[in-house]
Design a protein around this motif. Structure first.
Motif, PDB file in Angstrom:
ATOM      1  N   ASN A 106       0.808  -1.222   0.000  1.00  0.00           N
ATOM      2  CA  ASN A 106       0.000   0.000   0.000  1.00  0.00           C
ATOM      3  C   ASN A 106       0.843   1.276   0.000  1.00  0.00           C
ATOM      4  O   ASN A 106       0.291   2.380   0.063  1.00  0.00           O
TER       5      ASN A 106
ATOM      6  N   ASP B 265       2.970   5.831  -4.066  1.00  0.00           N
ATOM      7  CA  ASP B 265       2.242   7.094  -4.112  1.00  0.00           C
ATOM      8  C   ASP B 265       1.013   6.958  -5.011  1.00  0.00           C
ATOM      9  O   ASP B 265       1.022   6.231  -6.011  1.00  0.00           O
ATOM     10  N   ARG B 266       0.001   7.688  -4.664  1.00  0.00           N
ATOM     11  CA  ARG B 266      -1.254   7.622  -5.421  1.00  0.00           C
ATOM     12  C   ARG B 266      -1.039   8.019  -6.877  1.00  0.00           C
ATOM     13  O   ARG B 266      -1.653   7.445  -7.781  1.00  0.00           O
ATOM     14  N   ILE B 267      -0.150   8.977  -7.102  1.00  0.00           N
ATOM     15  CA  ILE B 267       0.081   9.438  -8.468  1.00  0.00           C
ATOM     16  C   ILE B 267       0.668   8.331  -9.340  1.00  0.00           C
ATOM     17  O   ILE B 267       0.367   8.227 -10.538  1.00  0.00           O
ATOM     18  N   HIS B 268       1.504   7.469  -8.742  1.00  0.00           N
ATOM     19  CA  HIS B 268       2.083   6.360  -9.500  1.00  0.00           C
ATOM     20  C   HIS B 268       1.023   5.304  -9.810  1.00  0.00           C
ATOM     21  O   HIS B 268       1.004   4.746 -10.919  1.00  0.00           O
ATOM     22  N   VAL B 269       0.141   5.037  -8.845  1.00  0.00           N
ATOM     23  CA  VAL B 269      -0.935   4.072  -9.077  1.00  0.00           C
ATOM     24  C   VAL B 269      -1.868   4.581 -10.165  1.00  0.00           C
ATOM     25  O   VAL B 269      -2.287   3.828 -11.062  1.00  0.00           O
ATOM     26  N   GLU B 270      -2.195   5.879 -10.113  1.00  0.00           N
ATOM     27  CA  GLU B 270      -3.078   6.459 -11.122  1.00  0.00           C
ATOM     28  C   GLU B 270      -2.425   6.444 -12.502  1.00  0.00           C
ATOM     29  O   GLU B 270      -3.117   6.281 -13.514  1.00  0.00           O
TER      30      GLU B 270
ATOM     31  N   ARG C 285      -2.973   3.110 -13.969  1.00  0.00           N
ATOM     32  CA  ARG C 285      -4.365   2.973 -14.404  1.00  0.00           C
ATOM     33  C   ARG C 285      -4.602   3.745 -15.699  1.00  0.00           C
ATOM     34  O   ARG C 285      -5.371   3.297 -16.557  1.00  0.00           O
TER      35      ARG C 285
ATOM     36  N   ARG D  68       3.965  -2.411  -6.959  1.00  0.00           N
ATOM     37  CA  ARG D  68       3.712  -2.627  -5.539  1.00  0.00           C
ATOM     38  C   ARG D  68       4.775  -3.502  -4.870  1.00  0.00           C
ATOM     39  O   ARG D  68       5.250  -3.170  -3.772  1.00  0.00           O
TER      40      ARG D  68
END
Length: 290
Positions: free
Chosen positions: A176, A179-184, A187, A201
């Motif tokens: 978890n 960073d959110r920006i990398h996950v986005e 996507r 991850r």
């Protein structure tokens, strides 16, 4: 050898020497009955039975083992340490695999995290000495064709029981951690969950996972030694500690030989995790305590 590695070795050796000096100084100057405060003994007795000299402990490794001609204490401890190390390794591998699978499941499904994580934490509150005989009894009832459950397998199960907890919690934090920006970004490029797991991850979880693996290795060794005592498995370092302790009145220095063997097993386990850390050093941006 690099300068940092050499410095670590020297500091470790200095720590051992300091411990020996403290031991001998307290034995020479401390009271024979120990230090008692308010009726509670806070420091041990300094008699030869409770605190033998360090050189007597070292000399005990060259003594012969009773009932086994030709084998010294050193050889017996080495053999028992290897036996326990093998079981601890099996337990560690099983615990790591189970812990990683649980972490991946909890990361993938929030419902699974809410349902499983409390039980994972609750599992570690069960006294180890209480469940070891149960595991042996349950295992002895397993019959699959020619397969027969052996006592060492029960010990390995106990070791894995202690090892999976830090791995599951540490791996979940690591999975978890991106960073959110990398996950986005993943996507946005329509990268599937499995490729995101292996490309983003899992590499990001290494700084969290390595401390968890160290703790799992230590737990596996502790679980192996304790389970050997609880189950009564012969041949391991845990059973040898009990057997030598029964001879403490006749030769107190020999009692410490298997204890040193257990320490060596723990050091080998920690060293193995250090080698894994070297292989994964490109992902170690900064380790986080498990």
């Amino acid at each position: 050898m690099s300068r940092s590695a050499l410095r670590g070795v020297l500091l470790g050796a200095a720590g051992v020497v300091l411990l020996v000096v403290i031991w001998e100084v307290y034995k020479a100057l401390g009271p024979s009955g120990g230090v008692v405060v308010g009726g509670l003994t806070v420091l041990p007795r300094t008699t030869d039975i409770a605190m033998p000299h360090v050189w007597d402990m070292a000399a005990s490794f060259g003594q012969a083992v009773q009932g086994n001609k030709g084998k010294t204490v050193f050889g017996a401890v080495l053999e028992a340490s290897g036996f326990s190390l093998g079981i601890a390794a099996v337990g560690w591998v099983v615990g790591v695999v189970v812990g990683l699978l649980l972490a991946i499941l909890m990361q993938r499904f929030r419902t699974a995290e809410s349902a499983v994580l409390p039980w994972i934490v609750l599992s570690q509150t069960v006294p180890l000495i209480a469940i070891a005989p149960l595991v042996k009894r349950w295992g002895s009832q397993i019959e699959i064709g020619a397969f027969s459950w052996e006592d060492w397998m029960s010990v390995a199960v106990i070791a894995s029981y202690l090892a999976f907890f830090p791995v599951s919690v540490g791996a979940l934090r690591g999975l978890n951690s991106p960073d959110r920006i990398h996950v986005e970004l993943f996507r946005t490029y329509s990268v599937g969950w499995w490729r995101t797991l292996f490309r983003l991850r899992l590499p990001a979880s290494v700084p969290y996972l390595l401390p968890a693996l160290r703790l799992a290795a230590a737990n596996a060794v502790i679980g192996t030694v304790v389970a050997e005592v609880s189950i009564g498995l012969r041949g391991g370092i845990g059973r040898m500690i009990i057997e030598f302790a029964q001879q403490a009145s006749g030769d107190p220095a020999r009692t410490w030989a298997p204890i040193f063997g257990a320490i060596v097993v723990g050091l080998i386990a920690a060293g193995f995790i250090g080698l894994i850390g070297l292989v994964l050093r490109r992902f170690r941006r900064g380790e986080v305590p498990a």
